[in-house]
Design a protein around this motif. Structure first.
Motif, PDB file in Angstrom:
ATOM      1  N   ALA A   1      36.521  42.517  36.969  1.00  0.00           N
ATOM      2  CA  ALA A   1      37.783  42.896  37.927  1.00  0.00           C
ATOM      3  C   ALA A   1      37.267  43.343  39.332  1.00  0.00           C
ATOM      4  O   ALA A   1      37.807  43.215  39.932  1.00  0.00           O
ATOM      5  CB  ALA A   1      38.238  44.063  36.835  1.00  0.00           C
ATOM      6  N   GLU A   2      36.022  43.960  39.210  1.00  0.00           N
ATOM      7  CA  GLU A   2      35.703  44.523  40.537  1.00  0.00           C
ATOM      8  C   GLU A   2      35.345  43.536  41.552  1.00  0.00           C
ATOM      9  O   GLU A   2      35.754  43.540  42.868  1.00  0.00           O
ATOM     10  CB  GLU A   2      34.503  45.589  40.397  1.00  0.00           C
ATOM     11  CG  GLU A   2      34.618  47.000  39.777  1.00  0.00           C
ATOM     12  CD  GLU A   2      33.470  47.725  39.370  1.00  0.00           C
ATOM     13  OE1 GLU A   2      32.409  47.177  39.580  1.00  0.00           O
ATOM     14  OE2 GLU A   2      33.737  48.750  38.968  1.00  0.00           O
ATOM     15  N   GLU A   3      34.699  42.274  40.968  1.00  0.00           N
ATOM     16  CA  GLU A   3      34.622  41.260  41.984  1.00  0.00           C
ATOM     17  C   GLU A   3      36.053  40.444  42.514  1.00  0.00           C
ATOM     18  O   GLU A   3      35.997  40.215  43.703  1.00  0.00           O
ATOM     19  CB  GLU A   3      33.804  40.079  41.253  1.00  0.00           C
ATOM     20  CG  GLU A   3      32.267  40.470  41.005  1.00  0.00           C
ATOM     21  CD  GLU A   3      31.570  39.474  40.132  1.00  0.00           C
ATOM     22  OE1 GLU A   3      32.211  38.230  39.991  1.00  0.00           O
ATOM     23  OE2 GLU A   3      30.529  39.820  39.760  1.00  0.00           O
ATOM     24  N   LEU A   4      36.914  40.605  41.409  1.00  0.00           N
ATOM     25  CA  LEU A   4      38.164  39.996  42.070  1.00  0.00           C
ATOM     26  C   LEU A   4      38.693  40.770  43.343  1.00  0.00           C
ATOM     27  O   LEU A   4      39.350  40.318  44.155  1.00  0.00           O
ATOM     28  CB  LEU A   4      39.297  39.893  40.868  1.00  0.00           C
ATOM     29  CG  LEU A   4      38.904  38.755  39.946  1.00  0.00           C
ATOM     30  CD1 LEU A   4      39.648  38.734  38.641  1.00  0.00           C
ATOM     31  CD2 LEU A   4      39.019  37.349  40.545  1.00  0.00           C
ATOM     32  N   VAL A   5      38.534  42.161  42.967  1.00  0.00           N
ATOM     33  CA  VAL A   5      39.304  43.244  44.131  1.00  0.00           C
ATOM     34  C   VAL A   5      38.561  42.842  45.213  1.00  0.00           C
ATOM     35  O   VAL A   5      39.116  43.095  46.204  1.00  0.00           O
ATOM     36  CB  VAL A   5      39.135  44.464  43.290  1.00  0.00           C
ATOM     37  CG1 VAL A   5      39.395  45.677  44.444  1.00  0.00           C
ATOM     38  CG2 VAL A   5      40.141  44.758  42.130  1.00  0.00           C
ATOM     39  N   GLU A   6      37.220  42.609  45.264  1.00  0.00           N
ATOM     40  CA  GLU A   6      36.528  42.610  46.377  1.00  0.00           C
ATOM     41  C   GLU A   6      36.731  41.143  47.366  1.00  0.00           C
ATOM     42  O   GLU A   6      36.593  41.211  48.619  1.00  0.00           O
ATOM     43  CB  GLU A   6      34.862  42.562  46.231  1.00  0.00           C
ATOM     44  CG  GLU A   6      34.372  43.970  45.840  1.00  0.00           C
ATOM     45  CD  GLU A   6      33.092  44.039  45.395  1.00  0.00           C
ATOM     46  OE1 GLU A   6      32.155  43.032  45.317  1.00  0.00           O
ATOM     47  OE2 GLU A   6      32.645  45.083  44.732  1.00  0.00           O
ATOM     48  N   THR A   7      37.260  40.281  46.469  1.00  0.00           N
ATOM     49  CA  THR A   7      37.516  39.015  47.025  1.00  0.00           C
ATOM     50  C   THR A   7      38.810  38.926  47.788  1.00  0.00           C
ATOM     51  O   THR A   7      39.686  39.471  47.746  1.00  0.00           O
ATOM     52  CB  THR A   7      37.171  37.802  46.141  1.00  0.00           C
ATOM     53  OG1 THR A   7      37.919  38.077  45.164  1.00  0.00           O
ATOM     54  CG2 THR A   7      35.834  37.775  45.747  1.00  0.00           C
TER      55      THR A   7
END
Length: 197
Positions: free
Chosen positions: A191-197
């Motif tokens: 989820a954090e990776e999706l927010v960063e992209t």
């Protein structure tokens, strides 16, 4: 359980899309789900599940209609199963259970043993173990309290509880908590990776 009907022989079944094919598929899944609560341990659960998937992996034929040759559960036993599964606060009492089913204690014991392979008390234990596992997996807290959940379900000796849990699920309660924790960490990281992209 998640089935992916777009691959292999199961996809062929779905492609048939005939009422007969879909009703046979439904019967196979129902048969599997009816037997699942009565497994005596992890090994038997794996064998039952492997047979289930082997059945689904074989190509569709009209002969599949006879795939579940085992009888449905006796209506008296069905009442017993529902009582145990739907009333978690109920304390085991064979006399009360037999009365509820409309048979003698001895008949209930032998009927359940013959039809399911386990005794009424063993089924009661398995239902309590399953409820503990559900609470461990569904817990919204950082670290589930295994001992609290076990005590809530009437397990007073944690060593025996852990042994029964391992026999039934193939892992210790602490291992369930660990894979759950790892799964939560991976989902948070994703989820954090999706927010960063």
């Amino acid at each position: 359980m998640i089935l992916r009907p777009d691959v292999g022989a199961l996809g062929d079944w779905i492609a048939q899309s005939s009422d007969q094919c879909l009703s046979v598929l439904e019967a196979i899944v129902d048969c599997y789900l009816e037997r699942l609560p009565f497994v005596r341990g992890d090994e038997q659960a794996r064998q039952l599940t492997n047979r289930f998937f082997d059945t689904l992996a074989t190509p569709w034929t009209p002969r599949k209609a006879a795939v579940c040759s085992e009888r449905n559960l006796d209506r008296r036993l069905q009442r017993v199963v529902e009582k145990i599964m739907q009333d978690p606060a109920w304390e085991f009492d064979l006399k009360e259970l037999a009365s509820y089913a409309g048979v003698s204690e001895r008949n209930l014991y032998y009927l359940m043993k013959r039809e399911t392979g386990i005794t009424p008390y063993r089924f009661y234990q398995r239902a309590r173990l399953t409820r503990v596992r559900e609470r461990l997996v569904d817990c919204q807290c950082e670290v589930p309290h295994i001992s609290w959940y076990a005590a809530d379900e009437g397990f007073s000796h944690l060593g025996r509880f852990a042994a029964m849990y391992r026999e039934h699920f193939g892992e210790l309660p602490s291992e369930t908590v660990q894979w759950r924790r790892n799964l939560l960490r991976r989902s948070v990281a994703s989820a954090e990776e999706l927010v960063e992209t």
